[in-house]
Design a protein around this motif. Sequence first.
Motif, PDB file in Angstrom:
ATOM      1  N   GLU A  79      -6.031   9.730  -6.910  1.00 60.20           N
ATOM      2  CA  GLU A  79      -5.148  10.365  -5.945  1.00 60.20           C
ATOM      3  C   GLU A  79      -5.705  11.739  -5.611  1.00 60.20           C
ATOM      4  O   GLU A  79      -5.924  12.566  -6.499  1.00 60.20           O
ATOM      5  N   ILE A  84      -4.110   3.701  -0.609  1.00 65.21           N
ATOM      6  CA  ILE A  84      -2.682   3.762  -0.940  1.00 65.21           C
ATOM      7  C   ILE A  84      -2.105   5.011  -0.281  1.00 65.21           C
ATOM      8  O   ILE A  84      -2.695   6.087  -0.356  1.00 65.21           O
ATOM      9  N   GLY A 132       0.777   7.724  -0.385  1.00 62.36           N
ATOM     10  CA  GLY A 132       1.798   8.294  -1.257  1.00 62.36           C
ATOM     11  C   GLY A 132       2.910   8.941  -0.446  1.00 62.36           C
ATOM     12  O   GLY A 132       2.651   9.677   0.507  1.00 62.36           O
ATOM     13  N   ARG A 177       0.800  -1.220   0.000  1.00 57.02           N
ATOM     14  CA  ARG A 177       0.000   0.000   0.000  1.00 57.02           C
ATOM     15  C   ARG A 177       0.843   1.286   0.000  1.00 57.02           C
ATOM     16  O   ARG A 177       0.322   2.363   0.280  1.00 57.02           O
ATOM     17  N   MET A 208      -5.889   7.256  -3.151  1.00 58.42           N
ATOM     18  CA  MET A 208      -4.508   7.469  -2.733  1.00 58.42           C
ATOM     19  C   MET A 208      -4.392   8.877  -2.179  1.00 58.42           C
ATOM     20  O   MET A 208      -4.951   9.821  -2.740  1.00 58.42           O
TER      21      MET A 208
END
Length: 437
Positions: free
Chosen positions: A264, A338, A340, A27, A316
């Motif tokens: 994202e 996720i 970053g 992840r 994300m």
Amino acid sequence: MTTPLPSSAPDIADSLTLPCGAVLPNRLAKAAMTEGLADPQGRATAELERLYGVWADGGAGLLITGNVQIDRDHLERPGNVIIAGAQDEAALAGLRAMARAGTRAGGHIWMQISHAGRQTQVSVNPHPKAPSAIAVGLPGKQFGLPVALTEAEILDLVERFGVAAEVAKDTGFTGVQIHAAHGYLLSQFLSPRSNTRTDQWGGSLENRARMLMATIARVRAGVGPAFPISVKLNSADFQKGGFAFEDSVIVAGWLQAAGVDLLEISGGSYEQPAMMDTAGIEAPDVPPQKASTAAREAYFVDFAKTMRASLTMPLMVTGGFRTRQAMNAALAQGGADIIGLGRPLCVDTAGPAKLLAGADALDRWENTLRLLPPWLSFLGGLKMLRAVEGFAIIFWYYAQIDALARTGKANIGLSPFSALLKVQKAGKVWLKARDRS
């Protein structure tokens, strides 16, 4: 006191299966960061191959490249990789080498595809194309007055995004990310502050999102159903009259319906660089948030949690994460699927592997970086100096990426002021070489 996470909560070491069927091995993602390492023709170089090999060995399950531009006259900075139409064999070979290096440890490498629009530096193009003839509101004459795109030019750019995605797939990249955040072209179309068009590409949110949605459709048609497509989208521009959070939630729903595999969530632009945790020229226009946000590492988590109520696609979040506990908390609470990582990996490329092995935290280098010496800190209240310091700190990270690419090691002894001069000089040298080629 730290609240324990439920035993069934996801962990940064867990894999993630995307809607298209692709599987990310963990992840953690290396977020997109500009490299400035292409040759004067915009081709990927041995330095980019080395850089992405180092990052691949660092343990992140996903690497997202810096801006790959679809128009050589609209660069985010000198030294961007450029895919503007058909590529020659030298360009294709460079991209293949970069993709091989980025996947050599078993993870993914996705190409971020972008167009800078009005955020093209005047040294690259004094009159760039944009949705409307509205210049970037920063001092110093770094950006020129743009020219409004014609409808034919908009459609051509949609096609260019599609071609770039096809090149990415053909050269071994395992996915693409469409950059629709941070004030670049697609983000400019979304914002009523930079898009004052009265045709089908401006006005209502549906019209302002038309270019982004057309780009997603063209990219999906080119790469097929099993190839990951991500979009980077602002949660908000943090400017009065800009792209608002309420609009972002609606656009996110449209992206999910269009088959986007990973969204994202970020925010800001050059005028209000929230994505870099840097102050802008004007006071930020911040949407209402929970009081808990101030105590969190990652500013955009609460926006993601609000979006999660109406979305099922993976999310994300990048920006501010440093501790494993905060990362796992964001996963457990629905704030991200996720995590970053950007700035930490400019210095400690093995940071993801350390976290996966049980390390508690990554270093926060930005807390030690200042443009002015302490005895001149009182000047930091000046708007111009505040903006210059923000960019100098950003350029310090650019310089670390450059050092990693050329030597495999960061250069943490470099001052922000020296980094500012170094990066600016490198850009001028690249532009002169481009003009001679």
